[in-house]
Structures are given as C-alpha cells and as structure tokens.
Write a protein that holds these residues in place. Structure first.
Motif, short mmCIF file in Angstrom:
data_model
loop_
_atom_site.label_atom_id
_atom_site.label_comp_id
_atom_site.label_asym_id
_atom_site.label_seq_id
_atom_site.Cartn_x
_atom_site.Cartn_y
_atom_site.Cartn_z
N VAL A 1 1.00 -1.53 -0.22
CA VAL A 1 -0.21 -0.29 0.06
C VAL A 1 0.85 1.35 0.10
O VAL A 1 0.79 2.40 -1.13
CB VAL A 1 -1.02 0.09 1.21
N LEU A 2 2.19 1.15 0.79
CA LEU A 2 2.74 2.13 1.02
C LEU A 2 3.47 2.70 -0.54
O LEU A 2 4.10 3.67 -1.22
CB LEU A 2 3.94 2.66 2.20
N GLU A 3 4.02 1.45 -0.91
CA GLU A 3 5.05 1.25 -2.19
C GLU A 3 4.20 1.74 -2.98
O GLU A 3 4.69 3.38 -4.33
CB GLU A 3 4.97 -0.27 -2.42
N HIS A 4 2.53 1.54 -3.25
CA HIS A 4 1.76 2.19 -4.32
C HIS A 4 1.62 3.81 -4.33
O HIS A 4 1.65 4.26 -5.33
CB HIS A 4 0.31 1.19 -4.62
N MET A 5 1.33 4.22 -3.42
CA MET A 5 0.99 5.08 -2.83
C MET A 5 1.82 6.41 -3.12
O MET A 5 2.29 7.11 -3.65
CB MET A 5 0.91 5.40 -1.37
N LEU A 6 2.86 6.27 -2.67
CA LEU A 6 4.67 6.63 -3.11
C LEU A 6 5.15 6.39 -4.89
O LEU A 6 4.86 7.94 -4.88
CB LEU A 6 5.89 6.30 -2.00
N ASN A 7 4.46 5.80 -5.19
CA ASN A 7 5.32 5.33 -6.88
C ASN A 7 4.43 5.61 -7.77
O ASN A 7 4.62 6.36 -8.72
CB ASN A 7 5.05 3.90 -6.85
N GLU A 8 2.52 5.73 -7.35
CA GLU A 8 1.73 5.29 -8.41
C GLU A 8 0.79 6.84 -8.13
O GLU A 8 0.23 7.18 -8.78
CB GLU A 8 0.87 4.33 -8.35
N GLU A 9 0.48 7.22 -6.91
CA GLU A 9 -0.32 7.49 -6.54
C GLU A 9 0.38 9.93 -6.12
O GLU A 9 -0.85 10.70 -7.11
CB GLU A 9 -1.08 8.14 -5.17
N LEU A 10 1.25 9.63 -5.23
CA LEU A 10 1.71 11.41 -5.21
C LEU A 10 2.69 11.90 -6.30
O LEU A 10 3.02 10.50 -6.21
CB LEU A 10 2.54 10.81 -4.30
N PRO A 11 2.72 12.39 -6.53
CA PRO A 11 3.67 13.52 -7.49
C PRO A 11 5.12 12.76 -7.59
O PRO A 11 5.23 12.44 -6.75
CB PRO A 11 3.56 14.68 -7.15
N LYS A 12 5.52 12.62 -8.48
CA LYS A 12 7.21 12.36 -8.89
C LYS A 12 7.43 13.13 -8.26
O LYS A 12 8.98 12.47 -7.18
CB LYS A 12 7.22 11.74 -9.78
N ASP A 13 7.88 14.30 -7.31
CA ASP A 13 8.13 15.38 -7.16
C ASP A 13 8.01 16.12 -6.09
O ASP A 13 8.41 16.68 -5.44
CB ASP A 13 8.68 16.65 -8.30
N ALA A 14 6.97 15.01 -4.85
CA ALA A 14 6.36 15.19 -3.86
C ALA A 14 7.16 15.55 -2.64
O ALA A 14 8.72 14.47 -3.05
CB ALA A 14 5.28 14.34 -3.61
N LYS A 15 7.15 15.77 -2.12
CA LYS A 15 8.20 16.86 -1.14
C LYS A 15 8.30 15.28 0.25
O LYS A 15 6.85 14.91 0.04
CB LYS A 15 7.46 17.29 -0.37
N VAL A 16 8.74 15.57 1.23
CA VAL A 16 9.47 14.32 2.10
C VAL A 16 8.61 14.56 2.90
O VAL A 16 7.79 13.31 2.84
CB VAL A 16 10.98 14.61 2.60
#
Length: 239
Positions: free
Chosen positions: A52-67
């Motif tokens: 779930v976390l991997e999907h959110m970080l790689n697929e849902e959040l913008p590629k340039d999402a801030k930490v």
C-alpha cells in the motif's frame, strides 16, 4: 499475498471511493488506501501492507512529492494500523507495522512517540468521552452503561484507553479516517454488531452514505481477496 496485491487491484479499490470526495485534490486525503491497509492487517496479511505504501509513493503521489507529503501518507498508515490493532488484535498490528517499517524509506520512519505521555489518565478520559460521543451519538451513554454492567473495567478501558489514548489523538489521522479504520478492521473480523455501530459512527463523524458504502465495499473486497469467509452477513449502512 504481496504478489497478488497489485497496482491493478489498488486501482480497482480506488475506483470504489467517490472521486468527488477528494479534499482539494490532495491524494493523501482520499482514504481508500487507509481502509485497504487496515483490512489487509486485520485479515492477517501483513506482507500486503507495505505494498500500500509503495503504491502510494510510486503511483499516487506526484513524482516530485516532498518528503513532508510522503510522510503524511506513511504516518497515516502507521496510525491507522496502530489504532485498528485494538480491534483486530495487536499481534496482527505488530506484524503489519514491522513489515511496513522494513519497507519504509529511512526519512519516512518514525523516531519519536507521537502521543502526549505527559497527559494524565483523567485528561485522556475526557478526550475519550468526546470521541466516544461523536461515534455513538445518543446511544453513547447506554453503550457505556452496558459495558459497565458486563464488566466495569471493560467500560473504563474502552473509553479511556481505547477512545482516549489509542483513538483520541487526531493530529495525524482524522476522526473520520479513524472511524474508517475501525470499520475496516471490524469487517475483516466478522463482528456484525460492532460493524453496524461503526458504520453509523462513520456517518456521525461526517461521512456521506455514499462514502460509508464505499469504505464498506473496499474492506469487503480486500478481506475477500485475503481469503476471509464470513459466517454472518456484513451489515449494510442505514441510509
């Protein structure tokens, strides 16, 4: 389990939740992923939670999402699983949080206690009363009295430790997101009486009937995917 929890599956779950419910288009505020993670944890499929976390970080959040934005998602997942552990059982929550921790990038890991350890039990009891009443509404006193009659310690623990210390802090997981987490854990646990209470509770916390129906459906789909078989029908929401 991890190999069967795919992007396609997550996209199917995401599509169930009303798109119009997005809070200003902010990905982290659409709670389908929280419900999915809790349902996986409560179904005893800890290895699916990191996906779930991997999907959110790689697929849902913008590629340039801030930490900071990534941390919001990671923290919501941790809080949801921690809170749901009071329902699903902490062995399941521990296994899920360990799996999630191992898959979490170092900058997104937790390093300090989030709850206020300086608050007294009396202060947490007051906090618990507030959330207890918001969830159970005009049935809150009767429910507390019922638990007290069954076993006084159960009533005290439920409201003070459960709703005060465990569920009460809302800085990282909102009252509604907390409510959804409880619904997801209860559905995976096949406890119809409590499911009915908390479906109604989610509406009291501000969800629309459509949103609660979507949360119910997402939790069922995830639990079914994990092999959960219900002895009792999953209650419908009261429209």
């Amino acid at each position: 389990m991890a190999s069967t929890v795919t992007t396609v599956f997550f996209n199917q779950l995401k599509a169930i939740y009303p798109a119009s419910s997005s809070r200003n288009g902010v990905v982290s505020t659409v709670p389908w992923y929280i419900v999915a993670a809790v349902a996986l944890s409560a179904s005893n499929k800890a290895d699916g939670v990191p996906r779930v976390l991997e999907h959110m970080l790689n697929e849902e959040l913008p590629k340039d999402a801030k930490v900071e934005d990534q941390m919001v998602v990671a923290r919501k997942l941790r809080e949801a699983i921690f809170k749901s552990g009071l329902i699903s059982g902490y062995p399941k929550a521990i296994n899920s949080l360990v799996a999630l921790h191992e898959a979490t990038p170092e900058p997104l890991r937790e390093t300090e206690i989030l709850r206020d350890t300086n608050k007294s039990l009396a202060e947490y009891d007051e906090k618990g009363k507030i959330f207890w009443t918001s969830v159970y509404g005009d049935t809150s006193n009767n429910l507390y009295d019922m638990l007290y009659k069954v076993y006084p310690d159960l009533a005290w623990f439920s409201r003070t430790v459960g709703y005060g210390i465990t569920y009460g802090p809302m800085e990282y997981l909102s009252p509604l997101e907390t409510s959804y987490s409880l619904v997801a854990a209860l559905i995976a646990g096949d406890t119809p009486q409590q499911i009915a209470w908390h479906l109604a509770g989610a509406k009291r916390c501000g969800a629309s009937s459509e949103e609660v129906q979507a949360v119910r459906s997402i939790a069922i789909e995830v639990a079914k995917h994990c092999g959960i078989q219900w002895k009792n029908p999953v209650p419908e929401i009261d429209l």
